[in-house]
Design a protein around this motif. Structure first.
Motif, mmCIF file in Angstrom:
data_model
loop_
_atom_site.group_PDB
_atom_site.id
_atom_site.type_symbol
_atom_site.label_atom_id
_atom_site.label_comp_id
_atom_site.label_asym_id
_atom_site.label_seq_id
_atom_site.Cartn_x
_atom_site.Cartn_y
_atom_site.Cartn_z
ATOM 1 N N PRO A 1 0.966 -1.194 -0.032
ATOM 2 C CA PRO A 1 0.153 -0.174 -0.149
ATOM 3 C C PRO A 1 0.810 1.329 0.161
ATOM 4 O O PRO A 1 1.691 1.438 0.649
ATOM 5 C CB PRO A 1 -0.714 0.051 1.237
ATOM 6 C CG PRO A 1 -0.742 -1.614 1.525
ATOM 7 C CD PRO A 1 0.555 -2.141 1.031
ATOM 8 N N CYS B 1 -5.883 2.439 8.622
ATOM 9 C CA CYS B 1 -5.044 2.082 7.445
ATOM 10 C C CYS B 1 -3.594 2.660 7.840
ATOM 11 O O CYS B 1 -2.902 2.669 6.734
ATOM 12 C CB CYS B 1 -5.520 2.506 6.215
ATOM 13 S SG CYS B 1 -5.642 4.287 6.014
ATOM 14 N N LYS C 1 -5.076 2.533 1.979
ATOM 15 C CA LYS C 1 -5.328 1.482 1.350
ATOM 16 C C LYS C 1 -5.245 0.413 2.528
ATOM 17 O O LYS C 1 -4.643 0.536 3.393
ATOM 18 C CB LYS C 1 -4.456 1.168 0.408
ATOM 19 C CG LYS C 1 -4.490 1.945 -0.851
ATOM 20 C CD LYS C 1 -3.716 1.676 -2.183
ATOM 21 C CE LYS C 1 -3.866 2.673 -3.300
ATOM 22 N NZ LYS C 1 -5.223 2.548 -3.861
ATOM 23 N N CYS D 1 -10.001 -5.966 -6.681
ATOM 24 C CA CYS D 1 -8.631 -5.092 -6.202
ATOM 25 C C CYS D 1 -7.966 -4.919 -7.680
ATOM 26 O O CYS D 1 -6.634 -4.168 -7.470
ATOM 27 C CB CYS D 1 -7.658 -5.468 -5.409
ATOM 28 S SG CYS D 1 -6.894 -7.084 -5.673
ATOM 29 N N ASN E 1 -4.651 -4.953 -3.039
ATOM 30 C CA ASN E 1 -5.144 -3.614 -1.904
ATOM 31 C C ASN E 1 -6.415 -2.890 -2.483
ATOM 32 O O ASN E 1 -6.925 -3.025 -3.712
ATOM 33 C CB ASN E 1 -3.965 -2.475 -1.642
ATOM 34 C CG ASN E 1 -2.750 -2.951 -1.665
ATOM 35 O OD1 ASN E 1 -2.512 -3.668 -0.541
ATOM 36 N ND2 ASN E 1 -1.728 -2.683 -2.479
ATOM 37 N N GLU E 2 -7.322 -2.409 -1.620
ATOM 38 C CA GLU E 2 -8.543 -1.642 -1.883
ATOM 39 C C GLU E 2 -8.369 -0.365 -0.859
ATOM 40 O O GLU E 2 -7.803 -0.342 0.101
ATOM 41 C CB GLU E 2 -9.906 -2.502 -1.497
ATOM 42 C CG GLU E 2 -9.883 -3.271 -0.103
ATOM 43 C CD GLU E 2 -10.874 -4.102 -0.223
ATOM 44 O OE1 GLU E 2 -11.720 -4.220 -1.145
ATOM 45 O OE2 GLU E 2 -10.948 -4.907 0.906
ATOM 46 N N SER E 3 -9.332 0.355 -1.295
ATOM 47 C CA SER E 3 -9.384 1.820 -0.415
ATOM 48 C C SER E 3 -9.997 1.507 1.024
ATOM 49 O O SER E 3 -10.828 0.560 1.157
ATOM 50 C CB SER E 3 -10.354 2.648 -1.248
ATOM 51 O OG SER E 3 -9.669 3.045 -2.507
ATOM 52 N N CYS E 4 -9.355 2.304 2.044
ATOM 53 C CA CYS E 4 -9.758 2.086 3.285
ATOM 54 C C CYS E 4 -11.308 2.813 3.364
ATOM 55 O O CYS E 4 -11.339 3.882 2.919
ATOM 56 C CB CYS E 4 -8.632 2.685 4.150
ATOM 57 S SG CYS E 4 -9.370 2.909 5.829
ATOM 58 N N GLY F 1 -10.124 6.237 1.510
ATOM 59 C CA GLY F 1 -8.967 6.389 0.696
ATOM 60 C C GLY F 1 -8.064 7.717 1.090
ATOM 61 O O GLY F 1 -6.870 7.675 0.223
#
Length: 361
Positions: free
Chosen positions: A5, A180, A185, A205, A210-213, A218
């Protein structure tokens, strides 16, 4: 290979806490901004003279009569559907013995004061630090609450509040997202950060792992919890006033044989109560151990608490839980029952006339 991230936001490092200035009258217990205990002033009232001792009551305690014991026993048997009342009515009482249990209680109601620097988000409230001196801690009027009840109040010391930039977020109003760690992320929940599902690139993803928090959407930041996003803090001296009822009991020993758990369900008879600024020990009580306990406890309370707090009032009481052990005979067999408490409750573990379906509790 997939990247870790990325850091989306590099927040400024928290600065040192704001400098705590010396406030006249608070130098001795505000060193370093930590605050501290404020010694109590001299007593509000002079220690009472021995000539002013309250008159001691007559400690003569009436004993339970045979009729009172039998009436309580009959009522006890009649209230149990599986008991015959014949033993209670026709049993021959052979002996009665009092095993009164005394409880001495001493309560000392005290007030203590401590000070510390505190901060609150600045939202435009009035501040008053300036040339006007702050009042001494014990000169600040605080309403005394109900006596002998624990209570706490917090008061802003007048003429000590000022506005300072928030030292946690360096006056930005933002701090790194705790979820995060400020990256914006988090590890993809669909592929557990591997970037692949079922041997194919993870759709969630896009193969990054990873993906947005979702906590910060994000951005990597959240509102500063210290200043609540206001960027500034009001700093002031807080006076914590604590009222405490310091309670201590002495319970005289009793050897009646009754299960002491029974005593929790009854009330006692108040034989004595005295309430004043400083109480005197009880003397002349039939149980010398109680008088000795009173003398020790009063001495220790007045000596110990006067060093750390202001004593407002003391109260001591003596309560009696009457216990009478009654021996009786029924059908040439000896049995025992107890009558105890204000309510004249009865305990008869070996009651001799119960139906076969009953178990004696």
């Amino acid at each position: 290979m997939y990247p870790n991230p990325a850091v989306a936001y590099a927040p400024p490092s928290p600065s040192a806490p704001p400098a705590y200035g010396n406030v006249p009258g608070y130098e001795d217990f505000m060193g370093g901004g930590a605050g501290g205990f404020v010694p109590p002033p001299a007593p509000l009232h002079p220690v009472p003279s021995p000539d002013a001792q309250p008159e001691q009551p007559d400690w003569n305690i009436p004993s339970l009569s045979e009729d009172e014991a039998r009436n309580a026993f009959v009522e006890f048997a009649s209230s149990n559907c599986c008991y015959s009342d014949a033993p209670a009515k026709d049993g021959v009482i052979t002996n009665m013995q009092s095993f009164n249990t005394y409880r001495y209680r001493l309560e000392t109601f005290t007030e203590s004061r401590t000070t510390e620097w505190k901060t609150e988000p600045y939202t435009g409230q009035k501040v008053d630090a300036g040339p006007q001196p702050a009042p001494p801690p014990w000169a600040i009027h605080v309403q005394i609450p109900e006596m002998f009840k624990d209570h706490e109040d917090n008061v802003k010391v007048p003429n000590t509040s000022a506005v300072k930039p928030c030292h946690i977020c360096n006056a930005t109003g933002k701090s790194p997202c705790e979820s995060c760690n400020g990256s914006g992320k988090k590890k993809c929940t669909s592929c557990s950060g591997s970037g692949r599902r079922l041997e194919e690139s993870c759709d969630t993803c896009s193969g990054t792992g990873n993906e947005s928090c979702m906590a910060c959407f994000g951005h990597g930041t959240e509102e500063c919890k210290t200043c609540q996003g206001k960027k500034q803090l009001e700093m002031f001296i807080n006076l914590k006033v604590e009222w405490k009822n310091n309670l201590e009991d002495y319970v005289a020993q009793q050897a009646s044989g009754i299960n002491t758990d029974n005593l929790t369900s009854v009330t006692g008879k108040r034989l004595f109560q005295d309430e004043q600024y400083m109480v005197y020990p009880v003397f002349g009580f039939p149980d010398p151990n109680l008088s000795q306990a009173s003398e020790r406890m009063v001495r220790e309370h007045q000596s110990n608490f006067a060093q750390t707090a202001r004593i407002h009032k003391q109260k001591h009481t003596i309560e009696l839980i009457p216990i009478t052990k009654v021996n009786y005979k029924w059908k040439d067999n000896s049995h025992v029952f107890y009558v105890f408490g204000n309510e004249s409750r009865v305990s008869a573990d070996d009651y001799p006339a119960t139906c076969c379906c009953c178990s004696i509790m």
